[in-house]
Every structure is written in C-alpha cells, then in structure tokens.
Scaffold this motif. Sequence first.
Motif, PDB file in Angstrom:
ATOM      1  N   CYS A   8      16.178  -6.320   7.830  1.00 55.25           N
ATOM      2  CA  CYS A   8      15.076  -6.363   8.384  1.00 55.25           C
ATOM      3  C   CYS A   8      14.173  -7.261   7.720  1.00 55.25           C
ATOM      4  O   CYS A   8      14.343  -7.817   6.357  1.00 55.25           O
ATOM      5  CB  CYS A   8      14.275  -5.032   8.154  1.00 55.25           C
ATOM      6  N   ILE A   9      13.158  -7.914   8.303  1.00 50.92           N
ATOM      7  CA  ILE A   9      12.414  -8.975   7.712  1.00 50.92           C
ATOM      8  C   ILE A   9      11.037  -9.061   8.612  1.00 50.92           C
ATOM      9  O   ILE A   9      10.746  -8.655   9.660  1.00 50.92           O
ATOM     10  CB  ILE A   9      12.916 -10.428   7.642  1.00 50.92           C
ATOM     11  N   GLY A  10       9.821  -9.072   7.857  1.00 50.23           N
ATOM     12  CA  GLY A  10       8.484  -9.091   8.540  1.00 50.23           C
ATOM     13  C   GLY A  10       7.665  -9.666   7.271  1.00 50.23           C
ATOM     14  O   GLY A  10       7.815  -9.597   6.266  1.00 50.23           O
ATOM     15  N   ASP A  11       6.214  -9.939   7.888  1.00 44.30           N
ATOM     16  CA  ASP A  11       5.159 -10.314   6.887  1.00 44.30           C
ATOM     17  C   ASP A  11       4.872  -9.238   6.333  1.00 44.30           C
ATOM     18  O   ASP A  11       4.848  -8.114   6.601  1.00 44.30           O
ATOM     19  CB  ASP A  11       3.959 -10.739   8.002  1.00 44.30           C
ATOM     20  N   ASP A  12       4.978  -9.328   4.793  1.00 43.65           N
ATOM     21  CA  ASP A  12       4.771  -8.336   4.002  1.00 43.65           C
ATOM     22  C   ASP A  12       3.233  -7.647   4.100  1.00 43.65           C
ATOM     23  O   ASP A  12       2.256  -8.517   4.413  1.00 43.65           O
ATOM     24  CB  ASP A  12       4.822  -8.622   2.506  1.00 43.65           C
ATOM     25  N   ARG A  13       3.247  -6.300   4.228  1.00 42.92           N
ATOM     26  CA  ARG A  13       1.926  -5.532   4.361  1.00 42.92           C
ATOM     27  C   ARG A  13       2.154  -4.293   4.050  1.00 42.92           C
ATOM     28  O   ARG A  13       3.403  -3.654   4.070  1.00 42.92           O
ATOM     29  CB  ARG A  13       1.301  -5.703   5.953  1.00 42.92           C
ATOM     30  N   PRO A  14       1.025  -3.668   3.736  1.00 45.46           N
ATOM     31  CA  PRO A  14       1.270  -2.036   3.325  1.00 45.46           C
ATOM     32  C   PRO A  14       1.713  -1.357   4.593  1.00 45.46           C
ATOM     33  O   PRO A  14       1.331  -1.227   5.756  1.00 45.46           O
ATOM     34  CB  PRO A  14      -0.230  -1.735   2.849  1.00 45.46           C
ATOM     35  N   GLY A  15       2.491  -0.198   4.472  1.00 41.72           N
ATOM     36  CA  GLY A  15       3.078   0.550   5.512  1.00 41.72           C
ATOM     37  C   GLY A  15       4.323   0.012   6.188  1.00 41.72           C
ATOM     38  O   GLY A  15       4.779   0.718   7.318  1.00 41.72           O
ATOM     39  N   LEU A  16       4.993  -1.092   5.934  1.00 43.92           N
ATOM     40  CA  LEU A  16       6.421  -1.586   6.444  1.00 43.92           C
ATOM     41  C   LEU A  16       7.432  -0.361   6.062  1.00 43.92           C
ATOM     42  O   LEU A  16       8.098  -0.129   7.095  1.00 43.92           O
ATOM     43  CB  LEU A  16       6.769  -2.889   5.864  1.00 43.92           C
ATOM     44  N   VAL A  17       7.489  -0.106   5.127  1.00 43.03           N
ATOM     45  CA  VAL A  17       8.641   0.975   4.836  1.00 43.03           C
ATOM     46  C   VAL A  17       8.428   2.188   5.467  1.00 43.03           C
ATOM     47  O   VAL A  17       9.251   2.641   6.226  1.00 43.03           O
ATOM     48  CB  VAL A  17       8.563   1.101   3.298  1.00 43.03           C
ATOM     49  N   SER A  18       7.168   2.431   5.486  1.00 38.77           N
ATOM     50  CA  SER A  18       6.728   3.843   6.269  1.00 38.77           C
ATOM     51  C   SER A  18       7.302   3.601   7.610  1.00 38.77           C
ATOM     52  O   SER A  18       7.657   4.233   8.403  1.00 38.77           O
ATOM     53  CB  SER A  18       5.266   3.986   6.325  1.00 38.77           C
ATOM     54  N   ASP A  19       6.653   2.351   8.347  1.00 38.43           N
ATOM     55  CA  ASP A  19       7.146   1.932   9.708  1.00 38.43           C
ATOM     56  C   ASP A  19       8.502   2.161   9.991  1.00 38.43           C
ATOM     57  O   ASP A  19       9.032   2.548  11.101  1.00 38.43           O
ATOM     58  CB  ASP A  19       6.599   0.550  10.039  1.00 38.43           C
ATOM     59  N   LEU A  20       9.465   1.762   9.055  1.00 38.97           N
ATOM     60  CA  LEU A  20      10.758   1.708   9.117  1.00 38.97           C
ATOM     61  C   LEU A  20      11.535   3.121   8.887  1.00 38.97           C
ATOM     62  O   LEU A  20      12.370   3.480   9.668  1.00 38.97           O
ATOM     63  CB  LEU A  20      11.499   0.749   7.955  1.00 38.97           C
ATOM     64  N   SER A  21      10.901   3.886   7.871  1.00 36.33           N
ATOM     65  CA  SER A  21      11.455   5.076   7.980  1.00 36.33           C
ATOM     66  C   SER A  21      11.134   6.239   8.819  1.00 36.33           C
ATOM     67  O   SER A  21      11.998   7.183   8.928  1.00 36.33           O
ATOM     68  CB  SER A  21      11.045   5.737   6.406  1.00 36.33           C
TER      69      SER A  21
END
Length: 177
Positions: A8-21
Amino acid sequence: MATLTLTCIGDDRPGLVSDLSEPINAHGASWKRSQMARLGGKFVGILLLEVPEDRAEPLVSALSALKDAGLQVIVERTDAPTEAPSLRLSLELLGADRPGIVAEISAALAAHRVGIQELSTDVREAPMAGGHLFEAQALLEAPPSTSTDDLRSMLEAIADELMVEIRLSDTEDLTPP
C-alpha cells in the motif's frame, strides 16, 4: 484460509493505518506480519494477512475501495510458504554513500543463489568526516551447501572495491513468527 500479501501507498496523514485496518477487521482477517514506514512524505507498507476463504474476495474489493480515501492497495493471493532447509545469514554494511551499493551487493548475492529475505537501508550524516554514510542490514537465505567462508570472502572483495565495511554472520532461525 486464504493468504493475502498487500502493498500500500498513499500521502501520509493521520488515520491511514486505521483506514487500512478497518476492512481487514470487518472481514475477519488476521493481520500476520507487516512493515510500514513514512518515506519521502508517503505512507508505504507491506502486509501479510489470513482471511477465511469465503471472505477473501469481499476483502479484496473493500481494500481496493480505499483508493477513494487516498490509499492505493495492491493485493496478491499467496500460498503459505513452504520452508526448505537453508542457511540463514545476517549481513551488515556501512560506508560512504554512493550510487550502486545495493545493485552490486544484490547482484553478487543472486549470482551465488543467496536470497534477500529482509533489507533495511538508511543514509545518515557522517560524524566528523562530513558527507553521508549508507548503512544496510539484511537477512539472507542461502542453499545449505553454501560455504559461509567463500561467501564472506566474495563480499569482502566487493566491499574493498566499494570502500564499505561488510559483516556477514550466521544467525539463528530467521523464519518470521
């Protein structure tokens, strides 16, 4: 159970791991192993999941939909690895940063049928000398018939040409938990 490998790759921002999990959890998948980091302003990660067979395709669809949230996820279905007997080694490298270090070392290892199981690299300021230092740590897997001494000699010859220090050592079983 289905085994899935994700990148996975995306612009870093708070909440990305939460969105993924969230979809992983919602589909009853088990998060087995991962490595994630912020690199060049991007959030990047690799993950290994297990999911009940009947939930695999819906999970893949849900992960693909994360593109709308700015996270591109690529999913590959993989089989659980079968462990063949092998020689497991640790490689540490440190020297002045310059282009081609990884290319030369990896080509030499491949020529000797040595696989790189894990690789971590970094560039940092060289204290007192100025410039930058390149450092790498790798976990290697070689055929059982590989001579560690011959491999070490070959790597030391390349290290002399590259003007870097290389340390190759036997290690305990590196199979991930």
